[in-house]
Design a protein around this motif. Sequence first.
Motif, short mmCIF file in Angstrom:
data_model
loop_
_atom_site.label_atom_id
_atom_site.label_comp_id
_atom_site.label_asym_id
_atom_site.label_seq_id
_atom_site.Cartn_x
_atom_site.Cartn_y
_atom_site.Cartn_z
N UNK A 197 0.84 -1.20 0.00
CA UNK A 197 0.00 0.00 0.00
C UNK A 197 0.87 1.25 0.00
N UNK A 198 1.86 1.27 0.88
CA UNK A 198 2.77 2.42 0.92
C UNK A 198 3.51 2.57 -0.42
N UNK A 199 3.88 1.46 -1.02
CA UNK A 199 4.58 1.52 -2.30
C UNK A 199 3.71 2.12 -3.38
N UNK A 200 2.41 1.77 -3.37
CA UNK A 200 1.48 2.33 -4.35
C UNK A 200 1.39 3.85 -4.21
N UNK A 201 1.32 4.31 -2.97
CA UNK A 201 1.21 5.75 -2.71
C UNK A 201 2.51 6.47 -3.09
N UNK A 247 4.83 5.49 -5.14
CA UNK A 247 5.06 5.44 -6.59
C UNK A 247 4.25 6.50 -7.31
N UNK A 248 3.08 6.79 -6.79
CA UNK A 248 2.23 7.82 -7.39
C UNK A 248 2.83 9.21 -7.16
N UNK A 249 3.44 9.42 -5.99
CA UNK A 249 3.95 10.73 -5.60
C UNK A 249 5.09 11.19 -6.51
N UNK A 250 5.11 12.48 -6.80
CA UNK A 250 6.16 13.08 -7.60
C UNK A 250 6.79 14.25 -6.85
N UNK A 251 8.06 14.47 -7.07
CA UNK A 251 8.70 15.66 -6.52
C UNK A 251 9.24 15.48 -5.11
N UNK A 252 9.30 16.59 -4.39
CA UNK A 252 9.98 16.65 -3.09
C UNK A 252 9.33 15.75 -2.05
N UNK A 253 10.14 15.36 -1.08
CA UNK A 253 9.67 14.57 0.06
C UNK A 253 10.15 15.23 1.35
N UNK A 254 9.79 16.48 1.50
CA UNK A 254 10.21 17.22 2.69
C UNK A 254 9.21 17.08 3.83
N UNK A 255 7.94 17.39 3.58
CA UNK A 255 6.93 17.39 4.64
C UNK A 255 5.72 16.57 4.26
N UNK A 256 5.35 15.65 5.14
CA UNK A 256 4.15 14.83 4.99
C UNK A 256 3.28 15.03 6.22
N UNK A 257 1.97 15.20 6.00
CA UNK A 257 1.01 15.33 7.09
C UNK A 257 0.11 14.11 7.10
N UNK A 258 -0.01 13.46 8.26
CA UNK A 258 -0.90 12.31 8.44
C UNK A 258 -2.11 12.77 9.24
N UNK A 259 -3.25 12.91 8.56
CA UNK A 259 -4.48 13.41 9.19
C UNK A 259 -5.24 12.27 9.86
N UNK A 260 -5.75 12.51 11.07
CA UNK A 260 -6.42 11.45 11.80
C UNK A 260 -5.46 10.31 12.04
N UNK A 261 -4.29 10.64 12.56
CA UNK A 261 -3.16 9.69 12.60
C UNK A 261 -3.36 8.53 13.56
N UNK A 262 -4.36 8.62 14.46
CA UNK A 262 -4.56 7.52 15.40
C UNK A 262 -3.33 7.26 16.23
N UNK A 263 -2.93 6.00 16.31
CA UNK A 263 -1.77 5.65 17.13
C UNK A 263 -0.45 5.79 16.39
N UNK A 264 -0.48 6.33 15.17
CA UNK A 264 0.75 6.80 14.53
C UNK A 264 1.49 5.82 13.64
N UNK A 265 0.86 4.71 13.24
CA UNK A 265 1.61 3.73 12.45
C UNK A 265 1.98 4.25 11.07
N UNK A 266 1.12 5.06 10.45
CA UNK A 266 1.42 5.58 9.12
C UNK A 266 2.53 6.60 9.20
N UNK A 267 2.45 7.50 10.16
CA UNK A 267 3.48 8.53 10.31
C UNK A 267 4.85 7.90 10.52
N UNK A 268 4.91 6.86 11.34
CA UNK A 268 6.21 6.22 11.60
C UNK A 268 6.75 5.53 10.35
N UNK A 269 5.87 4.94 9.56
CA UNK A 269 6.34 4.28 8.33
C UNK A 269 6.82 5.30 7.30
N UNK A 270 6.06 6.38 7.12
CA UNK A 270 6.43 7.37 6.11
C UNK A 270 7.63 8.21 6.52
#
Length: 299
Positions: free
Chosen positions: A25-29, A31-54
């Motif tokens: 799933x992360x690979x699909x996202x 791969x779609x993304x283009x350009x810089x990877x400076x700042x990512x916001x995880x909305x409704x992050x819950x217990x934070x598993x997505x934020x930690x992976x990204x």
Amino acid sequence: MATFAKATFSAASYATFRPTYPLSLYSAVLSYHQGARNLCIDLGCGHGIIARELAKHFTHVIGTDPSPGMIAQARSSTATPANVEFHQASAEDLSWCTDEEKGRVEDGSVDMVVAGQAAHWFDYPLLFKELSRVMRRGGTMAFWGYKDHVFVNFPRATQILGEYTYGTDRDLLGNYWSQPGRSIVQNKLRDIVPPVEEWEDVQRVEYEPGTEGARSGEGTMFLTKRMKVGECKEYIRTWSAYHGWKETYPDRKKRSAGGQGDVVDQMFDEIAKEDKEFGDEEKEVEVEWGSGLVMARKR
């Protein structure tokens, strides 16, 4: 998201029994993304598993959630990298701090915004207005969510699960779902339509499980797990609908806590009459979730 913000809701149980997201799933996202990877916001992050992976892929990741319990759970993880921070805040307002040194989300500064199993709670007119402010041109929005789980080798068990999940009798779970959020999840996030004047290249990835064995469904599957029957029961007890049911029937305690049984025990008793495997809480069963992923690029 009022249910998950309540003091009576167990963020620890949510973290323990909810499914995690696979690398595919992360690979699909990514791969779609283009350009810089400076700042990512995880909305409704819950217990934070997505934020930690990204955090492995972005210079800085901020997770926000309106629930103080969820933020406390996210911050308590010893696995949180140094480039991740968590803040109690709504998805629709990312100007929660006016002091730049404390991390205010600046105009045009966000490269990617994600939401996992949270997008159905958002106020979209307000959210898209805020994303218009904070997203850079070409930045990525990626929201995903999962609907009901399916016992892929047990059609009758899946049918009974559905009857309890959406049955409208007062003692079942159907009346306790928050709407329109649940319907958005059930519809695999198709109701989330990024405004065409500001977003382009919208892509959707969906999966609907089957009951003729593993991977018998249609689409691209992301979420699957072998779960013990007892774990399946505790997972259902993390649902917002179960929390609402529990508020209506506070005296109906689950058997594992010394009570006479709650709606989940009742459901699995009925399932076990049809499929005896479900009478053993240590028995493992194969589970798949229906899911929807929507991605778009900021013009």
